[in-house]
Design a protein around this motif. Structure first.
Motif, PDB file in Angstrom:
ATOM      1  N   UNK A  21      39.309  44.720  44.006  1.00  0.00           N
ATOM      2  CA  UNK A  21      39.625  46.078  43.544  1.00  0.00           C
ATOM      3  C   UNK A  21      40.194  46.922  44.678  1.00  0.00           C
ATOM      4  N   UNK A  22      39.605  46.792  45.866  1.00  0.00           N
ATOM      5  CA  UNK A  22      40.101  47.549  47.016  1.00  0.00           C
ATOM      6  C   UNK A  22      41.501  47.081  47.408  1.00  0.00           C
ATOM      7  N   UNK A  23      41.734  45.771  47.367  1.00  0.00           N
ATOM      8  CA  UNK A  23      43.055  45.231  47.700  1.00  0.00           C
ATOM      9  C   UNK A  23      44.108  45.688  46.690  1.00  0.00           C
ATOM     10  N   UNK A  24      43.715  45.744  45.428  1.00  0.00           N
ATOM     11  CA  UNK A  24      44.647  46.173  44.376  1.00  0.00           C
ATOM     12  C   UNK A  24      45.055  47.616  44.574  1.00  0.00           C
ATOM     13  N   UNK A  25      44.113  48.461  44.951  1.00  0.00           N
ATOM     14  CA  UNK A  25      44.416  49.871  45.184  1.00  0.00           C
ATOM     15  C   UNK A  25      45.356  50.070  46.359  1.00  0.00           C
ATOM     16  N   UNK A  26      45.395  49.119  47.269  1.00  0.00           N
ATOM     17  CA  UNK A  26      46.290  49.217  48.421  1.00  0.00           C
ATOM     18  C   UNK A  26      47.578  48.443  48.187  1.00  0.00           C
ATOM     19  N   UNK A  27      47.821  48.049  46.933  1.00  0.00           N
ATOM     20  CA  UNK A  27      49.069  47.386  46.537  1.00  0.00           C
ATOM     21  C   UNK A  27      49.305  46.104  47.331  1.00  0.00           C
ATOM     22  N   UNK A  28      48.249  45.310  47.527  1.00  0.00           N
ATOM     23  CA  UNK A  28      48.371  44.068  48.272  1.00  0.00           C
ATOM     24  C   UNK A  28      48.677  42.900  47.334  1.00  0.00           C
ATOM     25  N   UNK A  32      42.530  41.979  42.033  1.00  0.00           N
ATOM     26  CA  UNK A  32      41.278  41.695  41.324  1.00  0.00           C
ATOM     27  C   UNK A  32      41.261  40.273  40.776  1.00  0.00           C
ATOM     28  N   UNK A  33      42.328  39.874  40.099  1.00  0.00           N
ATOM     29  CA  UNK A  33      42.337  38.556  39.453  1.00  0.00           C
ATOM     30  C   UNK A  33      42.211  37.430  40.478  1.00  0.00           C
ATOM     31  N   UNK A  34      42.957  37.527  41.576  1.00  0.00           N
ATOM     32  CA  UNK A  34      42.918  36.463  42.583  1.00  0.00           C
ATOM     33  C   UNK A  34      41.531  36.341  43.200  1.00  0.00           C
ATOM     34  N   UNK A  35      40.967  37.465  43.628  1.00  0.00           N
ATOM     35  CA  UNK A  35      39.644  37.424  44.250  1.00  0.00           C
ATOM     36  C   UNK A  35      38.579  36.985  43.239  1.00  0.00           C
ATOM     37  N   UNK A  36      38.716  37.406  41.989  1.00  0.00           N
ATOM     38  CA  UNK A  36      37.769  36.996  40.946  1.00  0.00           C
ATOM     39  C   UNK A  36      37.776  35.478  40.789  1.00  0.00           C
ATOM     40  N   UNK A  37      38.960  34.902  40.681  1.00  0.00           N
ATOM     41  CA  UNK A  37      39.069  33.457  40.462  1.00  0.00           C
ATOM     42  C   UNK A  37      38.594  32.681  41.688  1.00  0.00           C
ATOM     43  N   UNK A  38      38.930  33.177  42.891  1.00  0.00           N
ATOM     44  CA  UNK A  38      38.500  32.489  44.118  1.00  0.00           C
ATOM     45  C   UNK A  38      36.979  32.464  44.215  1.00  0.00           C
ATOM     46  N   UNK A  39      36.333  33.608  44.004  1.00  0.00           N
ATOM     47  CA  UNK A  39      34.865  33.665  44.090  1.00  0.00           C
ATOM     48  C   UNK A  39      34.227  32.828  42.993  1.00  0.00           C
ATOM     49  N   UNK A  40      34.769  32.902  41.785  1.00  0.00           N
ATOM     50  CA  UNK A  40      34.228  32.130  40.669  1.00  0.00           C
ATOM     51  C   UNK A  40      34.373  30.633  40.931  1.00  0.00           C
ATOM     52  N   UNK A  41      35.550  30.226  41.378  1.00  0.00           N
ATOM     53  CA  UNK A  41      35.778  28.809  41.651  1.00  0.00           C
ATOM     54  C   UNK A  41      34.925  28.301  42.792  1.00  0.00           C
TER      55      UNK A  41
END
Length: 221
Positions: A21-28, A32-41
């Motif tokens: 969420x923080x990365x998304x707010x900084x337009x990186x 959210x989706x990438x970090x979600x999938x990485x942590x879940x995987x």
């Protein structure tokens, strides 16, 4: 037990989404989706590594090494993070995002191993640190690189004055090119790539250059 494992995976995904969420707010690049999938995987792989082989083919009493898959997660996420790093205007971009992906995988692995407090706590620490350290402390800001196009009057010493003006403001000139302007034969166009402190904003950079009376126009590319 598999319902508890599923709960661990979901919790890991939520923690990853918090960091993203923080990365998304900084337009990186990774949000959210990438970090979600990485942590879940990563959580799933940790669970498989730790619990997935203990009841197969009557090998219940055989000792297994739970690190064999987890170790591959760490190295595999390293390749994923490397894809986030690139060069832009002689400046390396994406290092923080790549480090966040790597740390997020660690959060997922911790929760997958049943270390709920540790994993969730680290996710919150990463989120808070990213929020506090970006833009709050100027001395922590990375230098920025921009391409400047300056049109100046062809006066004796004008080019050297521009260089001196930038150096006085601690702005480094990485490349420099001067040519006659197509708008007027009396003008010179300067194309330069400059690096300035992270505490400077673009809105502060332009007035610095425009202090000289012979500057006709300034453009950022």
């Amino acid at each position: 037990m598999q319902y508890e494992y599923l709960l661990r995976v979901i919790l890991a995904g939520i923690c990853g989404a918090l960091v993203g969420y923080e990365r998304k707010n900084r337009m990186k690049e990774a949000g959210i989706r990438t970090h979600f999938v990485v942590a879940l995987g990563a959580s799933l792989m940790m669970i498989i590594s730790k619990y997935g082989f203990q009841d197969q083919n009557g090998w219940e009493n055989v000792a297994f090494d739970p690190s064999r898959i987890a170790a591959q997660v760490v190295s595999g996420v390293g390749f994923l993070g490397a894809g986030m790093i690139f060069m832009q205007r002689l400046t390396i971009k994406g290092l923080t995002t790549a480090a966040g992906i790597w740390a997020t995988a660690g959060v997922g692995m911790a929760i997958g191993a049943g270390l709920y407090v540790l994993g969730a706590g680290v996710a919150i620490i990463i989120f808070v640190a990213q929020k506090l350290l970006h833009g709050r402390f100027n001395w922590l800001s990375s230098p920025k690189t921009e391409q400047l196009v300056i049109r100046i009057t062809n006066e004796p010493g004008a080019t050297s004055q521009i260089q001196q003006l930038l150096e006085e403001k601690h702005i480094s000139i990485l490349s420099f090119q001067a040519e006659s302007s197509g708008i007027s034969s009396e003008d010179i166009t300067l194309e330069m790539i400059v690096r300035f402190p992270g505490s400077y904003g673009v809105e502060q950079l332009l007035p610095i250059v425009q202090e000289a009376s012979f500057v006709r126009a300034v453009e950022l590319k």
